[in-house]
Motif scaffolding. Structure first.
Motif, PDB file in Angstrom:
ATOM      1  N   ILE A 190       3.931   2.683   3.182  1.00  0.00           N
ATOM      2  CA  ILE A 190       3.034   3.632   2.520  1.00  0.00           C
ATOM      3  C   ILE A 190       2.052   4.150   3.559  1.00  0.00           C
ATOM      4  O   ILE A 190       1.357   3.360   4.202  1.00  0.00           O
ATOM      5  N   ALA A 216       3.954   3.939  -3.536  1.00  0.00           N
ATOM      6  CA  ALA A 216       4.509   4.819  -2.497  1.00  0.00           C
ATOM      7  C   ALA A 216       4.849   6.177  -3.083  1.00  0.00           C
ATOM      8  O   ALA A 216       4.550   7.229  -2.494  1.00  0.00           O
ATOM      9  N   SER A 220       2.026   7.984  -1.082  1.00  0.00           N
ATOM     10  CA  SER A 220       2.419   7.968   0.327  1.00  0.00           C
ATOM     11  C   SER A 220       2.662   9.365   0.892  1.00  0.00           C
ATOM     12  O   SER A 220       3.288  10.217   0.260  1.00  0.00           O
ATOM     13  N   GLY A 229       9.236   4.374  -0.417  1.00  0.00           N
ATOM     14  CA  GLY A 229       8.802   4.154   0.962  1.00  0.00           C
ATOM     15  C   GLY A 229       9.770   3.333   1.793  1.00  0.00           C
ATOM     16  O   GLY A 229       9.441   2.936   2.927  1.00  0.00           O
TER      17      GLY A 229
END
Length: 319
Positions: A190, A216, A220, A229
């Motif tokens: 992330i 994520a 992210s 991720g």
């Protein structure tokens, strides 16, 4: 390393920015062309100097309409670059205290080494300087400053680092899997936008407020965010020292402490482990020694810089 094309593209972009920043010129601080960004023990760092360090990033962004996150990321990067310039000036001031000097002949020899490593002849070297808007004299001055900093760090930091045989043997016993031939770790990553706290996000994930994959997907800025991720399997030997240290001792499902990746703050999760052929200690002794040495160096250098900051007079202006 096994990862998707998206991952390779994203990492390549980050590395390109890092490479461009590394080769950006550090202009003389005694020429005030416009606003002052910081004053370090009476030495000025100007807005012009900061902009020159940031120019590769500005060139990449030219002509684009930036969104709020991108503007915040650039501001965070400017702060990081300015902090680095402050540290550079602290090191140069400390070098003056130790009366460290580098002669012109040493600088010229180092420039020849620089050119040889990159297979540059005089004409090609001149062209590269023109692309960076630098004269040869400016490049030589920057090279001299770098050499002085490295000599200072070698003398007051590196010489204090001691790694014993018992430390190497203990690390080998603790982390045999990482030093096995072809052992790999599957990771998820992330990368957070500027302004978000990786420490707080880790606490939320561990408290069950969201899974790593969900976080994520939501936050992210890194590769494969939509896939939680996941960046695939990476050989332990290919991991950067910072990642290796952050992942030490983690089991599948566990999350690292926050890590820095260029101008991003991020988290790593161990998804799974692949054990390889166990190697004898003698086969990995140098690798373990270097890993321990690097970790001690980072800690000692950080403490050294903190002491320099504490006894310095540093004034930051608004970015």
């Amino acid at each position: 390393m096994r990862a998707s094309g998206t991952h390779r593209t994203a990492v390549a972009a980050l590395l390109l920015v890092a490479a461009l920043l590394a080769c950006a010129p550090a202009w003389a601080a005694d020429t005030v062309l416009d606003g002052i960004m910081a004053v370090v023990n009476g030495k000025i760092i100007t807005k012009y100097e900061l902009d020159e360090r940031m120019r590769p990033v500005y060139d990449q962004m030219r002509g684009r309409q930036l969104n709020t996150d991108e503007i915040m990321q650039i501001q965070a990067l400017k702060k990081k670059v300015l902090d680095q310039m402050v540290e550079d000036q602290l090191l140069l001031t400390e070098a003056e205290r130790y009366k460290l000097t580098i002669g012109d002949s040493e600088v010229e020899e180092q420039i020849k080494v620089f050119m040889a490593k990159r297979n540059l002849n005089d004409a090609e070297f001149k062209r590269q300087l023109e692309l960076q808007r630098m004269t040869r004299a400016e490049f030589a001055r920057n090279m001299q400053r770098d050499m002085i900093r490295h000599r200072l760090i070698g003398g007051v930091v590196a010489n204090k680092i001691v790694v014993t045989d018992s430390e190497v043997e203990e690390r080998y016993k603790e982390r045999k899997a990482e030093f096995s031939k072809d052992s790999m770790v599957q990771l998820a990553l992330i990368l957070l936008p500027a302004g978000m706290s990786a420490k707080d996000l880790k606490a939320d994930i561990e408290a069950g407020k969201a899974s790593f994959a969900q976080a994520a997907q939501k936050y992210s800025q890194g590769p494969n965010a939509s896939q939680g991720g996941d960046i695939g399997y990476i050989a332990w030997k290919d991991l950067a020292p910072e990642w290796n240290a952050a992942l030490a001792g983690l089991k599948p499902g566990q999350i690292s402490n926050p890590v820095r990746i260029q101008d991003f703050e991020g988290l790593l999760q161990v998804v799974s482990l692949k054990e390889g052929e166990e190697l004898p200690l003698d086969a990995v002794r140098d690798q373990i020694y270097q890993s321990l040495h690097d970790a001690k160096f980072e800690k000692t250098f950080a403490e050294f810089m903190q002491k320099l900051r504490e006894k310095a007079v540093i004034e930051y202006k608004a970015l």
